[in-house]
Design a protein around this motif. Structure first.
Motif, short mmCIF file in Angstrom:
data_model
loop_
_atom_site.label_atom_id
_atom_site.label_comp_id
_atom_site.label_asym_id
_atom_site.label_seq_id
_atom_site.Cartn_x
_atom_site.Cartn_y
_atom_site.Cartn_z
N VAL A 71 0.84 -1.20 0.00
CA VAL A 71 0.00 0.00 0.00
C VAL A 71 0.88 1.25 0.00
N THR A 72 1.94 1.23 0.79
CA THR A 72 2.88 2.35 0.82
C THR A 72 3.51 2.56 -0.55
N CYS A 73 3.89 1.47 -1.18
CA CYS A 73 4.49 1.55 -2.51
C CYS A 73 3.49 2.08 -3.54
N ALA A 74 2.26 1.59 -3.49
CA ALA A 74 1.23 2.04 -4.43
C ALA A 74 0.93 3.52 -4.24
N THR A 75 0.97 3.99 -3.01
CA THR A 75 0.74 5.41 -2.74
C THR A 75 1.85 6.25 -3.36
N ALA A 76 3.09 5.80 -3.20
CA ALA A 76 4.23 6.53 -3.78
C ALA A 76 4.13 6.55 -5.31
N GLU A 77 3.71 5.45 -5.91
CA GLU A 77 3.57 5.41 -7.36
C GLU A 77 2.44 6.32 -7.84
N ALA A 78 1.36 6.37 -7.07
CA ALA A 78 0.26 7.26 -7.44
C ALA A 78 0.70 8.72 -7.37
N GLU A 79 1.45 9.05 -6.32
CA GLU A 79 1.96 10.43 -6.21
C GLU A 79 2.88 10.77 -7.36
N LEU A 80 3.71 9.80 -7.76
CA LEU A 80 4.60 10.02 -8.91
C LEU A 80 3.78 10.24 -10.18
N ALA A 81 2.75 9.43 -10.39
CA ALA A 81 1.91 9.58 -11.58
C ALA A 81 1.19 10.92 -11.59
N ALA A 100 11.76 16.46 -18.54
CA ALA A 100 10.87 16.20 -17.40
C ALA A 100 10.27 14.80 -17.53
N TYR A 101 9.86 14.44 -18.75
CA TYR A 101 9.28 13.12 -18.94
C TYR A 101 10.32 12.03 -18.72
N GLN A 102 11.55 12.24 -19.22
CA GLN A 102 12.61 11.24 -19.04
C GLN A 102 12.94 11.06 -17.56
N GLU A 103 12.97 12.14 -16.81
CA GLU A 103 13.23 12.04 -15.36
C GLU A 103 12.10 11.27 -14.68
N TRP A 104 10.86 11.62 -15.06
CA TRP A 104 9.72 10.92 -14.48
C TRP A 104 9.76 9.43 -14.82
N LEU A 105 10.04 9.13 -16.10
CA LEU A 105 10.11 7.74 -16.55
C LEU A 105 11.22 6.99 -15.83
N SER A 106 12.33 7.63 -15.61
CA SER A 106 13.44 7.01 -14.88
C SER A 106 13.02 6.66 -13.44
N GLU A 107 12.34 7.59 -12.79
CA GLU A 107 11.84 7.32 -11.43
C GLU A 107 10.82 6.19 -11.43
N TRP A 108 9.94 6.20 -12.44
CA TRP A 108 8.91 5.16 -12.53
C TRP A 108 9.53 3.79 -12.75
N ALA A 110 12.54 2.88 -11.88
CA ALA A 110 13.21 2.51 -10.64
C ALA A 110 12.19 1.92 -9.66
N MET A 111 11.00 2.53 -9.62
CA MET A 111 9.94 1.99 -8.75
C MET A 111 9.50 0.61 -9.22
N CYS A 112 9.40 0.41 -10.53
CA CYS A 112 9.03 -0.91 -11.06
C CYS A 112 10.09 -1.94 -10.70
N ASN A 113 11.35 -1.54 -10.81
CA ASN A 113 12.45 -2.43 -10.44
C ASN A 113 12.35 -2.80 -8.96
#
Length: 143
Positions: A71-81, A100-108, A110-113
């Protein structure tokens, strides 16, 4: 005839009276054995219930911890989205928007990893807890 009844015959031998006492003694021993057996069965049932409750509690705790982490992870991903539109709106040019999109995609990514790593770790944790619980309730396990 009442005089032929050995129970009421005042002339019964001492041996016959002793047989009745022996019968009472055996009945008492049988009752004591039955009570001991009943106590042992009750103790086994209590141990089984205690073990079952401990196993359920341990598995519930493991699943609750895993669920809380997800749930904590899903919340962080929702905030990122939700942050992506703000990043793109703040860009003043196409190269800034792409950055900006490349930075966001890189963070996303990393979260998927991290999600993949967490999935494997949680699966191992769940299996280890299950195996530990099952081996603790198996017939040959030490209690």
């Amino acid at each position: 005839m009442p005089q032929d009844n050995p129970r009421t015959d005042p002339g019964r031998t001492e041996h016959q009276r002793g047989g009745s006492a022996r019968s009472e003694q055996m009945r008492g021993e049988n009752m004591a054995a039955a009570e001991a057996f009943t106590t042992q069965i009750g103790d086994m049932g209590k141990r089984s219930i205690d073990t079952g409750l401990r196993v359920q509690t341990e598995m519930f705790d493991a699943l609750q911890t895993i669920g809380r982490d997800w749930v904590t992870c899903a919340t962080a991903e929702a905030e990122l989205a939700l942050n992506l539109p703000n990043r793109l709106a703040g860009a003043h040019s196409i190269p800034e928007a792409m950055t900006a999109y490349q930075e966001w995609l890189s963070e996303w990514l990393a979260m998927c990893n991290e999600d993949g790593r967490r999935l494997v770790a949680d699966g191992q944790k769940f299996m280890a807890t299950g195996i530990r619980c099952l081996t603790s309730v198996s017939p040959g396990a030490q209690h």
